[in-house]
Design a protein around this motif. Sequence first.
Motif, PDB file in Angstrom:
ATOM      1  N   TYR A  39       0.821  -1.213   0.000  1.00  0.00           N
ATOM      2  CA  TYR A  39       0.000   0.000   0.000  1.00  0.00           C
ATOM      3  C   TYR A  39       0.854   1.262   0.000  1.00  0.00           C
ATOM      4  O   TYR A  39       0.356   2.348  -0.315  1.00  0.00           O
ATOM      5  CB  TYR A  39      -0.918  -0.002   1.222  1.00  0.00           C
ATOM      6  N   LEU A  40       2.112   1.137   0.362  1.00  0.00           N
ATOM      7  CA  LEU A  40       3.006   2.297   0.469  1.00  0.00           C
ATOM      8  C   LEU A  40       4.133   2.231  -0.550  1.00  0.00           C
ATOM      9  O   LEU A  40       5.154   2.903  -0.392  1.00  0.00           O
ATOM     10  CB  LEU A  40       3.591   2.365   1.885  1.00  0.00           C
ATOM     11  N   ASP A  43       6.286   5.125  -1.798  1.00  0.00           N
ATOM     12  CA  ASP A  43       7.169   5.816  -0.855  1.00  0.00           C
ATOM     13  C   ASP A  43       8.490   5.086  -0.628  1.00  0.00           C
ATOM     14  O   ASP A  43       9.315   5.540   0.169  1.00  0.00           O
ATOM     15  CB  ASP A  43       6.457   6.008   0.487  1.00  0.00           C
ATOM     16  N   LYS A 195      -6.689  -0.045   6.573  1.00  0.00           N
ATOM     17  CA  LYS A 195      -6.869   1.348   6.154  1.00  0.00           C
ATOM     18  C   LYS A 195      -6.681   2.301   7.330  1.00  0.00           C
ATOM     19  O   LYS A 195      -5.988   3.325   7.212  1.00  0.00           O
ATOM     20  CB  LYS A 195      -8.260   1.526   5.543  1.00  0.00           C
ATOM     21  N   LEU A 198      -2.960   2.388   8.367  1.00  0.00           N
ATOM     22  CA  LEU A 198      -2.132   3.148   7.428  1.00  0.00           C
ATOM     23  C   LEU A 198      -2.307   4.646   7.619  1.00  0.00           C
ATOM     24  O   LEU A 198      -1.354   5.417   7.457  1.00  0.00           O
ATOM     25  CB  LEU A 198      -2.466   2.747   5.995  1.00  0.00           C
ATOM     26  N   GLN A 199      -3.515   5.059   7.964  1.00  0.00           N
ATOM     27  CA  GLN A 199      -3.756   6.488   8.182  1.00  0.00           C
ATOM     28  C   GLN A 199      -2.951   7.016   9.356  1.00  0.00           C
ATOM     29  O   GLN A 199      -2.454   8.145   9.331  1.00  0.00           O
ATOM     30  CB  GLN A 199      -5.248   6.741   8.402  1.00  0.00           C
ATOM     31  N   GLY A 202       1.139   5.115   8.623  1.00  0.00           N
ATOM     32  CA  GLY A 202       1.793   5.231   7.324  1.00  0.00           C
ATOM     33  C   GLY A 202       2.971   6.192   7.310  1.00  0.00           C
ATOM     34  O   GLY A 202       4.052   5.854   6.806  1.00  0.00           O
ATOM     35  N   VAL A 230       7.773  -1.594   7.869  1.00  0.00           N
ATOM     36  CA  VAL A 230       6.428  -1.868   8.381  1.00  0.00           C
ATOM     37  C   VAL A 230       6.503  -2.482   9.778  1.00  0.00           C
ATOM     38  O   VAL A 230       5.765  -2.089  10.693  1.00  0.00           O
ATOM     39  CB  VAL A 230       5.662  -2.806   7.426  1.00  0.00           C
TER      40      VAL A 230
END
Length: 268
Positions: A39-40, A43, A195, A198-199, A202, A230
Amino acid sequence: MSSVVPLCPADLIAELIKKYCVLSDEEADAIALWIIASYLIDDFRLFPKLALISPEKRCGKTTALEVIQSVVRNGIQASNASPASLYRFGGNQKPTILIDEADTFVAGKSELVGLLNSSHTKSGSTVLRTVGENYQTKAFSTWMAMVMASIGSLPGTVMDRSIVINLRRKRKNEFRPKLPNDLSGEADPIRLSLKSWLQSKGPSVVAANPTVPDLRNDRAEDNWQPLFAVAESSSMNWLIRCESAAKTLTKPAELELPTLLLESIRRI
């Protein structure tokens, strides 16, 4: 009254994987961390592929792909892919490509292997092609997360750029339930938890500069960097689990034949 500490997404994902797949704790942990890192991907400087390698058929690679797809970022599963389809589709959709039966069409395809290799580093994930009647040059991106399932090893350069999971057949005394028709529905709470995580976490993953243990393989240490980022942002327990997975699943780098020859001459 003591409050219950909620499980972090890595715990939930690892539990889902082990529920349906015959994998070791280290393999499930590596896949869980890789899924979160997907998801990242934008970056990170580089991002490894996930290679699911079976020694023979019926080792659960298709099942593993379905479970991973249920929670990974924008998962798209395919049983074949041409070079053009990868760079045209990947750049526009930002998917995670899950390829089954990779052994049937990757070997011997030098252009395809080159494209797969190019997606390893963000700075090198661009291919140039001519398009249209005027043959205008256009840049396409190959920067995407990718899972590849294969019977037997993939080309060496692809394996070198992957976190490798070695699958095996289920033993007679091992039970795993069949995948439900609504696997996506079962995974919904996990995706919601992911989700939310991650908010809040992240930014710390992106800012992390974790120390990867000495794996006696420089490329492997690069591959594990996103997973350690992570893990470091999750908990000390996950950092320990990530280190255990990295040391268990990583093979020391093998010297090329010319280097082995020179090393033998030096010793003599």
